[in-house]
Design an enzyme around this catalytic site. Structure first.
Site, short mmCIF file in Angstrom:
data_model
loop_
_atom_site.label_atom_id
_atom_site.label_comp_id
_atom_site.label_asym_id
_atom_site.label_seq_id
_atom_site.Cartn_x
_atom_site.Cartn_y
_atom_site.Cartn_z
N CYS A 120 44.95 -12.15 48.04
CA CYS A 120 44.26 -13.35 47.60
C CYS A 120 42.76 -13.24 47.91
CB CYS A 120 44.90 -14.60 48.19
SG CYS A 120 44.40 -16.13 47.33
N HIS A 223 49.93 -14.41 46.93
CA HIS A 223 50.25 -14.34 48.36
C HIS A 223 51.58 -13.61 48.56
CE1 HIS A 223 47.16 -16.61 50.60
NE2 HIS A 223 46.89 -17.10 49.40
N GLU A 225 52.62 -11.99 51.03
CA GLU A 225 53.21 -12.08 52.37
C GLU A 225 54.32 -13.13 52.46
OE1 GLU A 225 50.18 -15.32 52.40
OE2 GLU A 225 50.33 -13.29 51.57
#
Length: 252
Positions: A120, A223, A225
């Protein structure tokens, strides 16, 4: 095989007035904030995560020199002064000193040939580190067909991206359509030196960039993660750790 040390930047600052310390705790002070999901994702992929505090510029070579790889995390807007632009009226809160540190870390890792993954804001920082520029407010340059600031959980995907066949990103996550989440209002505009766009949202926003050099220098706008329970997304952290393990073996 030893687990490679992966430095994770954090570019979000909580100011004293926005913290709520316990009565028996330390007095209010500035705090760095980083979601634990980044560390967990690196650990799950087989790496050893370490959060990088912002240090003076002269300490960066020694800091980065101890790492086998770098992950640039998400966070607030980048200071447009970093790429020679005036601030947009919709620019969010910025921390120029943290921006300078993160960009310097990216440049040092790049110079050393260390693998780097940007997520990001981290993707945007990778572009700025190579002298690229950003769109400061996507609603000014898109048709509004994609909500790039979703209200759903980060574990939910809300739009697709198209990953370019033959790209390094495609070798990691597969080519073609990929479901992603979205929490941003800025994105890559002019590509930095030696970078190419390798993924796009349906409205044309660049969602993935990579270097045409040998080392992993890869940024994704979503994102990842929070999506590592999905195998295709988990492969991004796996690729970072695998590349870092290779760097560690060469240095041994």
């Amino acid at each position: 095989m030893s687990r490679p040390l992966i430095g994770v930047t954090t570019s979000e600052m909580r100011l004293p007035r926005r913290t709520k310390p316990l009565p028996e705790g330390d007095p209010p002070q500035a705090e760095l904030a980083l979601g634990i999901v980044y560390a967990r994702a690196v650990e799950l992929a087989g790496g050893l995560p370490v959060v990088l505090p912002p240090l003076d510029e002269d300490a960066i070579p020694a800091l980065v020199g101890r790492l086998a790889g770098v992950c640039l995390s998400g966070g607030p807007d980048l200071d447009p002064a970093a790429y020679g632009a005036d601030p947009h009226p919709q620019l969010g809160a910025i921390e120029p000193s943290l921006d300078a540190f993160e960009v310097a870390v990216a440049r040092r890792a790049d110079a050393l040939g260390l693998p780097v993954l940007g997520i990001c804001r981290g993707c945007q920082a990778l572009n700025v580190a190579r002298d690229g520029t950003l769109h400061q407010h996507l609603p000014d340059v898109t048709d509004g067909s994609i909500a790039h600031r979703q209200t759903a959980s980060g574990r939910e995907t809300t739009h697709t991206v198209d990953v370019a066949d033959g790209s390094r990103l495609a070798a990691i996550v597969g080519a073609g359509e990929l479901d992603v989440n979205s929490f941003h209002h800025q994105a890559v505009d002019r590509l930095g030196r030696g970078l190419r766009a390798v993924a796009w949202a349906p409205d044309g926003v660049i969602e993935g960039i990579e270097s045409d050099g040998g080392a992993l220098y890869l940024g994704v706008q979503w994102h990842v993660e929070t999506l590592v329970d999905r195998p295709r997304h988990a492969q991004l952290f796996a690729a970072l750790v695998a590349a870092a393990a290779g760097e560690e073996r060469r240095a041994a």
